[in-house]
Design an enzyme around this catalytic site. Structure first.
Site, mmCIF file in Angstrom:
data_model
loop_
_atom_site.group_PDB
_atom_site.id
_atom_site.type_symbol
_atom_site.label_atom_id
_atom_site.label_comp_id
_atom_site.label_asym_id
_atom_site.label_seq_id
_atom_site.Cartn_x
_atom_site.Cartn_y
_atom_site.Cartn_z
ATOM 1 N N LYS A 88 0.828 -1.217 0.000
ATOM 2 C CA LYS A 88 0.000 0.000 0.000
ATOM 3 C C LYS A 88 0.859 1.263 0.000
ATOM 4 O O LYS A 88 0.465 2.295 -0.539
ATOM 5 C CB LYS A 88 -0.931 0.004 1.219
ATOM 6 C CG LYS A 88 -1.961 -1.123 1.220
ATOM 7 C CD LYS A 88 -3.103 -0.848 0.285
ATOM 8 C CE LYS A 88 -4.111 -1.986 0.254
ATOM 9 N NZ LYS A 88 -5.139 -1.863 -0.788
ATOM 10 N N GLU A 110 -9.599 6.006 3.307
ATOM 11 C CA GLU A 110 -10.464 4.983 3.875
ATOM 12 C C GLU A 110 -9.594 3.752 4.087
ATOM 13 O O GLU A 110 -8.582 3.582 3.405
ATOM 14 C CB GLU A 110 -11.614 4.652 2.909
ATOM 15 C CG GLU A 110 -11.248 3.698 1.774
ATOM 16 C CD GLU A 110 -10.205 4.236 0.811
ATOM 17 O OE1 GLU A 110 -10.247 5.432 0.502
ATOM 18 O OE2 GLU A 110 -9.330 3.458 0.377
ATOM 19 N N SER A 373 1.601 -9.702 -0.861
ATOM 20 C CA SER A 373 1.284 -8.268 -0.786
ATOM 21 C C SER A 373 1.562 -7.653 0.576
ATOM 22 O O SER A 373 1.740 -6.435 0.689
ATOM 23 C CB SER A 373 -0.182 -8.049 -1.165
ATOM 24 O OG SER A 373 -1.019 -8.869 -0.373
HETATM 25 C C1 LIG Z 1 -1.672 -6.892 2.640
HETATM 26 C C2 LIG Z 1 -2.815 -6.597 1.726
HETATM 27 N N1 LIG Z 1 -2.911 -7.259 0.559
HETATM 28 C C3 LIG Z 1 -3.920 -7.048 -0.299
HETATM 29 C C4 LIG Z 1 -4.927 -6.144 -0.024
HETATM 30 C C5 LIG Z 1 -6.037 -5.992 -1.006
HETATM 31 O O1 LIG Z 1 -5.970 -4.779 -1.697
HETATM 32 P P1 LIG Z 1 -5.602 -4.675 -3.215
HETATM 33 O O2 LIG Z 1 -6.470 -5.630 -3.955
HETATM 34 O O3 LIG Z 1 -5.893 -3.266 -3.538
HETATM 35 O O4 LIG Z 1 -4.153 -5.009 -3.381
HETATM 36 C C6 LIG Z 1 -4.884 -5.413 1.183
HETATM 37 C C7 LIG Z 1 -5.924 -4.442 1.493
HETATM 38 O O5 LIG Z 1 -6.051 -3.876 2.515
HETATM 39 C C8 LIG Z 1 -3.785 -5.648 2.074
HETATM 40 O O6 LIG Z 1 -3.681 -4.985 3.239
#
Ligand SMILES: Cc1ncc(COP(=O)(O)O)c(C=O)c1O
Length: 388
Positions: A88, A110, A373
């Protein structure tokens, strides 16, 4: 992946469906982003922060023990090692720099899982902006530690509780958009995923494409075929997946987006408009948007970024859903075999790999790159409750 058309659409999806009061603000963000993204001074400063503050490039880790268990070669793109613990931060630093360039003094954000809120509060502290983060009541409870982190960073956290809702990301987004209406002069709305009105889905993907671009170069260095057979990322709103896929969309790699089974908006959603954009949303027969369910707060948004629905329609990316149970099994497996505790969201991407390897959908010996992620530290309390 291409830029959207002049109206901000990817095929039939995207666009800008906003109350009149917000249209000039969204147009101003678009104009500022176009100008900044073409300005070497802006991109140089952005890249400098990614390198010196976020810790980029994040590594690609070869998972020898997990690969042995699964019979496929698993590589992880380690966004969990980025500052603040998830991808993020890539998007937020880009938007915070943009906000400063536009002369704004405040960020409105948000958050669901809290990672985007923490990233926004962090960037605001770094760049001397004030920050208000809107968060649903349920999410604020299950991510209590992240609420405290945001407050420690100097942000104001507004807990949103509407009588009818479930206190998750959908309501937080409603509240953030409402707040922006009253503060467009002073505040930039720092949206946390590849969704919302144009230019956000495009802009957020561009700020996240660093994941895919880096991973592509790192794969080229170590894989004989230069690219993996399959590239996998979890999809909430779709920002880490959009950034990852951007690096591989023009290669032969198969691309897989993994949603939470209880929130599979690409597959089970139907076209509709919410939060300023047209996409697929989970809806009932009266076109009311339903609440999504997932153990992971980052994956329970009832819609998905418009470009993902377009990529599904054109057949370039395959989207699928996994259950809480599958995700938790994968989380346990990665932790035990590699000593890496993934975020609940990321565990979904991994769960698809575990199951596809078991069913033979991923042939033995295939090479798979998974974007991790984020890290699971934020989820430890929930993980403990689940396994109890
Ligand atoms: C660690 C992590 N991975 C994935 C996501 C999903 O978001 P996005 O699909 O925008 O990557 C989030 C959302 O809060 C997150 O905190």
């Amino acid at each position: 992946m291409r830029a959207p058309d002049a109206t901000g659409r990817f095929g039939r999806f995207g666009g800008r469906y906003l109350p009149e009061a917000l249209v000039p603000a969204a147009r101003a963000v678009e104009a500022a982003f176009r100008e900044a993204w073409a300005d070497a001074a802006f991109t140089t400063e952005y890249r400098r922060l990614l390198a010196t503050y976020v810790g980029r490039p994040t590594p690609v880790t070869e998972c020898a023990r997990l690969s042995e268990v699964l019979g496929v070669r698993v590589l992880l793109k380690r966004e969990d090692l980025a500052h603040t613990g998830s991808h993020k931060i890539n998007n937020v630093l880009g938007q915070a720099l943009l906000a400063k360039r536009m002369g704004k003094r405040k960020l409105i954000a948000e958050t669901g899982a809290g990672q985007h809120g923490v990233a926004s509060a962090t960037a605001a502290a770094l760049l001397g902006l004030s920050c208000t983060v809107y968060m649903g009541r349920t999410d604020a409870r299950r991510q209590e530690l992240n609420v405290f982190r945001m407050e420690l960073l100097g942000a104001e956290v507004v807990t949103v509780a509407s009588a009818a809702g479930t206190g998750t990301l959908k309501e937080a987004t409603n509240a953030a958009l409402r707040a922006w209406v009253g503060e467009t002069e002073d505040a930039h709305y720092c949206l946390g995923s590849a969704l919302g009105p144009h230019p956000y889905p495009w802009m957020v993907r561009e700020f996240q494409r660093v994941i895919g671009d880096e991973a592509r170069a790192q794969c080229a260095e170590r894989l004989p075929a230069a690219v993996p057979d399959v590239v996998v990322a979890c999809v909430g709103g779709g920002s880490n997946a959009a950034g990852t896929f951007a690096g591989f969309v023009d290669t032969p790699a198969a691309l897989v987006g993994v949603e939470a089974a209880g929130g599979s908006a690409v597959d089970k959603g139907v076209p509709g408009v919410l939060h300023g954009f047209r996409s697929h949303f989970l809806q009932d027969e009266d076109s009311q948007v339903l609440e999504a369910h997932s153990i992971s707060a980052g994956l329970d948004y009832p819609g998905v970024g418009p470009e993902h629905v377009h990529l599904a329609e054109t057949g370039r990316v395959r989207y699928t859903g996994v259950t809480d149970h599958q995700a938790m099994r994968a989380l346990e497996l990665l932790t035990r075999t590699e000593g890496i505790l993934p975020a609940l969201e990321s565990a979904h991407a991994l769960a698809w790999v575990v199951d596809a390897a078991a069913t033979g959908e991923l042939p033995a010996g295939s090479t798979v790159l998974v974007t991790l992620s984020g890290r699971g530290d934020k989820d430890v309390q929930q993980i403990r409750e689940y396994f109890r």
